[in-house]
Enzyme design. Structure first.
Site, PDB file in Angstrom:
ATOM      1  N   ASP A  13       0.871  -1.171   0.000  1.00 27.74           N
ATOM      2  CA  ASP A  13       0.000   0.000   0.000  1.00 27.74           C
ATOM      3  C   ASP A  13       0.909   1.223   0.000  1.00 27.74           C
ATOM      4  O   ASP A  13       2.117   1.109   0.278  1.00 27.74           O
ATOM      5  CB  ASP A  13      -0.892  -0.054   1.250  1.00 27.74           C
ATOM      6  CG  ASP A  13      -1.790   1.159   1.374  1.00 27.74           C
ATOM      7  OD1 ASP A  13      -2.388   1.558   0.363  1.00 27.74           O
ATOM      8  OD2 ASP A  13      -1.877   1.717   2.481  1.00 27.74           O
ATOM      9  N   ASP A  15       0.038   5.178   1.069  1.00 26.67           N
ATOM     10  CA  ASP A  15      -0.089   6.072   2.228  1.00 26.67           C
ATOM     11  C   ASP A  15      -0.208   5.256   3.515  1.00 26.67           C
ATOM     12  O   ASP A  15      -1.059   4.368   3.629  1.00 26.67           O
ATOM     13  CB  ASP A  15      -1.331   6.955   2.084  1.00 26.67           C
ATOM     14  CG  ASP A  15      -1.267   7.833   0.843  1.00 26.67           C
ATOM     15  OD1 ASP A  15      -0.982   9.026   0.982  1.00 26.67           O
ATOM     16  OD2 ASP A  15      -1.487   7.309  -0.264  1.00 26.67           O
ATOM     17  N   ASP A 172      -1.568  -1.000   5.832  1.00 19.18           N
ATOM     18  CA  ASP A 172      -1.867  -0.516   7.184  1.00 19.18           C
ATOM     19  C   ASP A 172      -3.363  -0.415   7.443  1.00 19.18           C
ATOM     20  O   ASP A 172      -3.787   0.283   8.367  1.00 19.18           O
ATOM     21  CB  ASP A 172      -1.208   0.849   7.424  1.00 19.18           C
ATOM     22  CG  ASP A 172      -1.843   1.953   6.577  1.00 19.18           C
ATOM     23  OD1 ASP A 172      -2.003   1.740   5.361  1.00 19.18           O
ATOM     24  OD2 ASP A 172      -2.188   3.013   7.132  1.00 19.18           O
TER      25      ASP A 172
END
Length: 223
Positions: A13, A15, A172
């Site tokens: 991922d 950000d 995240d």
């Protein structure tokens, strides 16, 4: 510790996993508050919701949800303001550059699969030299679907011509874990990222969890 064996590609991922963009995202929303005569909020107020992009930032700044009247116009304004400042303070997390260098040095490929639109992802990654070694970048509008749908990860796999069992996905957010599992990949939770407000990663279904980027190497290289 059970090693993540036979990994030829690590997909990330963006950000909250590779880059810390929370301040630029939060400040774009906070600028909108100030222009409307509202007091500024601290960066910390926005950080936990940064992984949700415009939806998360407008929820913190104005209590707005996508179903609310006027949301679309506010979202468009937010995106314009973010686009103007998205490289002001955004940086890779500590250890990311060393992690990616190690992956390349050990013959593994790596790439990015993000829900962030190409309008933002491509200029942002082009501005950082470390993304020059990425083998694939799949944006939020590369396929018709966003994570947790597996299509973006499957598109990365297609471009790399690798079987899912040789890829892992690091993110995240729980939707990253769900997308990876649905795509047939092993998953790693980045607990140093944004996570979401009040989220406990212990509830996530994943193959491993890390508290810093470089910790991933222990899972890849452990005996």
């Amino acid at each position: 510790m059970t090693p993540l064996e036979d990994v030829r590609c690590v997909l990330f991922d963006l950000d909250g996993t590779l880059i810390d963009s929370a301040t630029d995202l939060g400040q774009a929303a906070d600028e909108m508050r100030r222009l409307r005569g509202l007091p500024s909020l601290p960066d910390a107020a926005y950080r936990g919701s940064a992984g949700s992009g415009a939806r998360g930032m407008l929820k913190v700044a104005f209590g707005l949800s996508p179903d609310d009247a006027g949301y679309a116009a506010m979202r468009d304004e937010f995106l314009q303001r973010y686009e103007q400042r998205m490289m002001h303070t955004t940086r890779p997390f500590d250890g990311v550059a060393a992690l990616l260098a190690d992956l390349v040095a050990t013959g593994r490929t790596w790439g990015v699969v993000t829900n962030k639109a190409a309008r933002f992802t491509l200029p942002l990654t082009a501005s950082m030299p470390l993304f020059g070694t990425a083998s694939v970048i799949v944006c939020g509008d590369t396929t018709p679907h966003l994570k947790p749908h597996p299509a973006p990860l499957q598109e990365a796999q297609r471009q790399l011509s690798l079987p899912a069992r040789q890829c892992i996905y690091v993110g995240d957010d729980e939707r990253d874990m769900r997308a990876g599992i649905a795509a047939g990949m092993r998953t790693v939770a980045a607990r140093y990222g944004y996570l979401g407000v009040g989220v406990c990663t212990d509830d996530w279904v994943c193959d491993a969890a890390i508290d810093s980027p470089l910790e991933l190497l222990k899972w890849l290289d452990c005996p």
